[in-house]
Design a protein around this motif. Structure first.
Motif, short mmCIF file in Angstrom:
data_model
loop_
_atom_site.label_atom_id
_atom_site.label_comp_id
_atom_site.label_asym_id
_atom_site.label_seq_id
_atom_site.Cartn_x
_atom_site.Cartn_y
_atom_site.Cartn_z
N GLN A 98 4.31 -18.84 -4.35
CA GLN A 98 3.73 -18.75 -3.15
C GLN A 98 2.28 -19.31 -3.02
N GLN A 99 1.94 -20.17 -1.91
CA GLN A 99 0.66 -20.36 -1.63
C GLN A 99 0.03 -19.14 -0.91
N VAL A 100 -1.06 -18.61 -1.36
CA VAL A 100 -1.71 -17.42 -0.48
C VAL A 100 -2.94 -17.88 -0.34
N LYS A 101 -3.87 -17.02 0.68
CA LYS A 101 -5.02 -17.06 1.16
C LYS A 101 -5.99 -15.92 0.62
N ALA A 102 -7.08 -15.85 0.36
CA ALA A 102 -8.02 -14.67 0.01
C ALA A 102 -7.75 -13.70 1.10
N GLY A 103 -7.44 -12.41 0.74
CA GLY A 103 -7.34 -11.19 1.53
C GLY A 103 -6.05 -10.93 1.68
N ASP A 104 -4.88 -11.90 1.46
CA ASP A 104 -3.33 -11.81 1.78
C ASP A 104 -3.03 -10.68 0.84
N LEU A 105 -2.38 -9.55 1.47
CA LEU A 105 -1.57 -8.58 0.77
C LEU A 105 -0.45 -8.87 -0.22
N LEU A 106 -0.68 -8.61 -1.37
CA LEU A 106 0.39 -8.74 -2.26
C LEU A 106 1.30 -7.87 -2.72
N ALA A 107 0.65 -6.47 -2.87
CA ALA A 107 1.48 -5.39 -3.32
C ALA A 107 0.90 -3.99 -2.92
N GLU A 108 1.74 -2.96 -3.16
CA GLU A 108 1.03 -1.87 -2.80
C GLU A 108 1.32 -0.65 -3.86
N ILE A 109 0.43 0.27 -4.23
CA ILE A 109 0.50 1.28 -5.22
C ILE A 109 0.80 2.54 -4.22
N ASP A 110 1.70 3.56 -4.70
CA ASP A 110 2.02 4.90 -3.97
C ASP A 110 0.55 5.40 -3.47
N PRO A 111 0.21 5.49 -2.17
CA PRO A 111 -1.22 5.92 -1.70
C PRO A 111 -1.19 7.50 -1.54
N ARG A 112 -0.25 8.10 -1.58
CA ARG A 112 -0.15 9.57 -1.38
C ARG A 112 -1.21 10.37 -1.95
N SER A 113 -1.36 10.31 -3.35
CA SER A 113 -2.31 11.00 -3.99
C SER A 113 -3.66 10.89 -3.70
N TYR A 114 -3.89 9.38 -3.31
CA TYR A 114 -5.35 9.02 -3.09
C TYR A 114 -5.64 9.39 -1.51
N ARG A 150 -12.19 6.93 -0.21
CA ARG A 150 -11.68 5.87 0.72
C ARG A 150 -11.30 4.56 -0.11
N LEU A 151 -12.29 4.47 -0.93
CA LEU A 151 -12.17 3.08 -1.62
C LEU A 151 -10.98 3.01 -2.43
N ASN A 152 -10.48 4.14 -3.11
CA ASN A 152 -9.53 4.15 -4.07
C ASN A 152 -8.15 4.15 -3.06
N LEU A 153 -8.32 4.64 -1.99
CA LEU A 153 -6.99 4.55 -1.09
C LEU A 153 -6.83 3.14 -0.83
N ASP A 154 -8.02 2.15 -0.58
CA ASP A 154 -8.04 0.86 -0.07
C ASP A 154 -7.48 0.30 -1.23
N PHE A 155 -7.90 0.46 -2.54
CA PHE A 155 -7.19 -0.11 -3.80
C PHE A 155 -5.91 -0.12 -4.13
N THR A 156 -5.18 0.81 -3.37
CA THR A 156 -3.58 0.89 -3.43
C THR A 156 -2.96 -0.21 -2.76
N GLN A 157 -3.68 -1.07 -2.19
CA GLN A 157 -3.18 -2.20 -1.32
C GLN A 157 -3.86 -3.25 -2.21
N ILE A 158 -3.12 -3.91 -2.86
CA ILE A 158 -3.53 -4.95 -3.93
C ILE A 158 -3.60 -6.40 -3.08
N ARG A 159 -4.72 -7.10 -2.99
CA ARG A 159 -4.86 -8.29 -2.09
C ARG A 159 -5.67 -9.29 -2.93
N ALA A 160 -5.12 -10.60 -2.58
CA ALA A 160 -5.31 -11.77 -3.13
C ALA A 160 -6.90 -11.92 -3.20
N PRO A 161 -7.77 -12.25 -4.31
CA PRO A 161 -9.02 -12.24 -4.32
C PRO A 161 -9.52 -13.53 -4.34
#
Length: 422
Positions: free
Chosen positions: A105-121, A188-199
């Motif tokens: 897929q063609q993606v743009k910078a900032g697009d959501l690619l995947a998610e890590i389980d955010p509950r612990s964070y 809060r930053l670690n919680l944001d990192f659970t959403q992996i985005r296109a750099p």
């Protein structure tokens, strides 16, 4: 008894027949005498047939010399390279619970690619916020104490040490609040990192991790690879013998067009411009590295693809050009057979310049309008009579039609004369 018939007359007759056949064959193969020429100056075709007769005109195909603009291309083998390539990895540990992309897929910078389980964070963020609130209450109490002690000290009701202790405790809580605020920001930053985005913007590769896998922070296995394809670059090298013209024009600020062709050099895949060059020549190969930039809007170029590069180094203005097929090579150098007005050929020694495989620049030896022999040169000598069976200069053209170079920019009349400059 009857006497046997003698066979000697038959043998004699058979031998005589063989002699006659040999004589006829010798007469047939004997070189024919020269026949008078007709009104057109060509050797006559009547009379006894023969072979190897020098009086016969040699059929040839000719093409005239032209004057026009000649695009000077330098060719090289290039490799398509992405301007940016990113291995997407998780910055936090946890279970991969969602994947939001498709492979390729063609993606743009900032697009959501995947998610890590955010509950612990999310829980860690709440703990940090609770600690911050607790210490903020203590800080407020310390501020009240300091204000009260300052009033009592002014009335000389308490010792100076009591005020100093209260002020020190206030400063301690102020520092603790900053630490708590940093902990909240980190959570809060670690919680944001659970959403992996296109750099970066680009095209995704194949997915290398599946749902449910436990992902480690900065794991060696990337989730996916992103390569930037718009714009894209092509890296190639040129020998140091061809650098003078390219470097002079590049340093003068000229835009040098670059073409990327497929491996068979039959299809133009993309057009770009020369972007940059290396700062030193490779001593092992005697070449300099270049990089050309292509917009690649149609995605015709693919990273790591091999292409044939054509760099337009310069355009030679109004030079004499001859078909490359008409140029012969001998012990004395290059030459060509020129057909004169009497339908005979003259050998012209040439000084040949750049060539594109189809046409060559003639620096000396020819002028515009000279008719060169393209086919039939194997039987030609100086002064040989020829019969022109095809002449491209006789093809009807529309009024005002000009001769064009390979790039379509050069125009000149077919009858213009002059010699090519260096």
């Amino acid at each position: 008894m009857q006497a046997p018939v003698s066979r000697s007359p038959r043998r004699w007759l058979f031998g005589l027949l063989i002699l006659v056949l040999v004589a006829l064959l010798a007469w047939w193969l004997w070189p024919a005498a020269s026949t008078p020429k007709d009104q057109a100056g060509r050797a006559g075709k009547s009379g006894r047939p023969g072979f190897g007769s020098s009086a016969e005109a040699v059929p040839v195909r000719v093409e005239p010399v032209q004057v026009g603009d000649f695009p000077l291309y330098y060719k090289a083998l290039g490799t398509v390279t992405a301007n940016n390539t990113v291995n997407v990895r998780s910055r936090v540990a946890g279970e991969l619970v969602k994947v939001h992309f498709k492979e390729g897929q063609q993606v743009k910078a900032g697009d959501l690619l995947a998610e890590i389980d955010p509950r612990s964070y999310r829980i860690a963020l709440q703990q940090a916020e609770g600690t911050l609130a607790q210490n903020q209450a203590q800080l407020k109490n310390a501020q009240v104490d300091v204000a009260r002690y300052k009033g009592l000290y002014a009335e000389d009701s308490i010792a100076k040490q009591t005020l100093d202790t209260a002020e020190a405790q206030l400063a301690q809580f102020q520092g603790l609040i900053k630490t708590n605020q940093a902990a909240v920001s980190d959570a809060r930053l670690n919680l944001d990192f659970t959403q992996i985005r296109a750099p970066i913007s680009g095209r995704l590769g194949l997915r290398q991790l599946d749902l449910g896998n436990l992902v480690a922070a900065n794991d060696t296995t990337a989730l996916v690879v992103i390569t930037q394809t718009e714009p894209i670059s092509v890296a190639f090298t040129l020998p140091e013998t061809e650098l003078t013209t390219v470097l002079e024009r590049y340093r003068s600020g000229a835009v040098l067009p670059v073409e990327a062709w497929d491996r068979n050099e039959s299809k133009l895949q993309s057009s770009g411009v020369l972007g940059s060059l290396d700062n030193q020549i490779d001593t092992t190969t005697g070449t300099l590295k270049f990089k050309a930039s292509f917009a690649n809007k149609d995605q015709a170029l693919f990273p790591n693809q091999f292409v044939n590069v054509r760099l337009l180094a310069d355009t030679l203005k109004q030079v004499v050009m001859a078909p490359a097929a008409a140029i012969q090579f001998g012990s004395d150098g290059s030459f060509a057979y020129v057909v004169n007005a009497e339908s005979k050929v003259n050998i012209r020694k040439l000084k040949v310049g750049p060539s594109d495989g189809e046409r060559s620049v003639i620096l000396d030896g020819l002028v515009a309008g000279d008719r060169l022999v393209l086919e039939g040169t194997d039987r030609l000598r100086e002064g040989s009579a020829v019969e022109v069976v095809e002449d491209s200069s006789q093809v009807p053209t529309t009024p005002g039609q000009h001769l064009q170079g390979q790039d379509g920019s050069g125009t000149s009349e077919a009858g213009t004369s002059g010699k090519a400059g260096a």
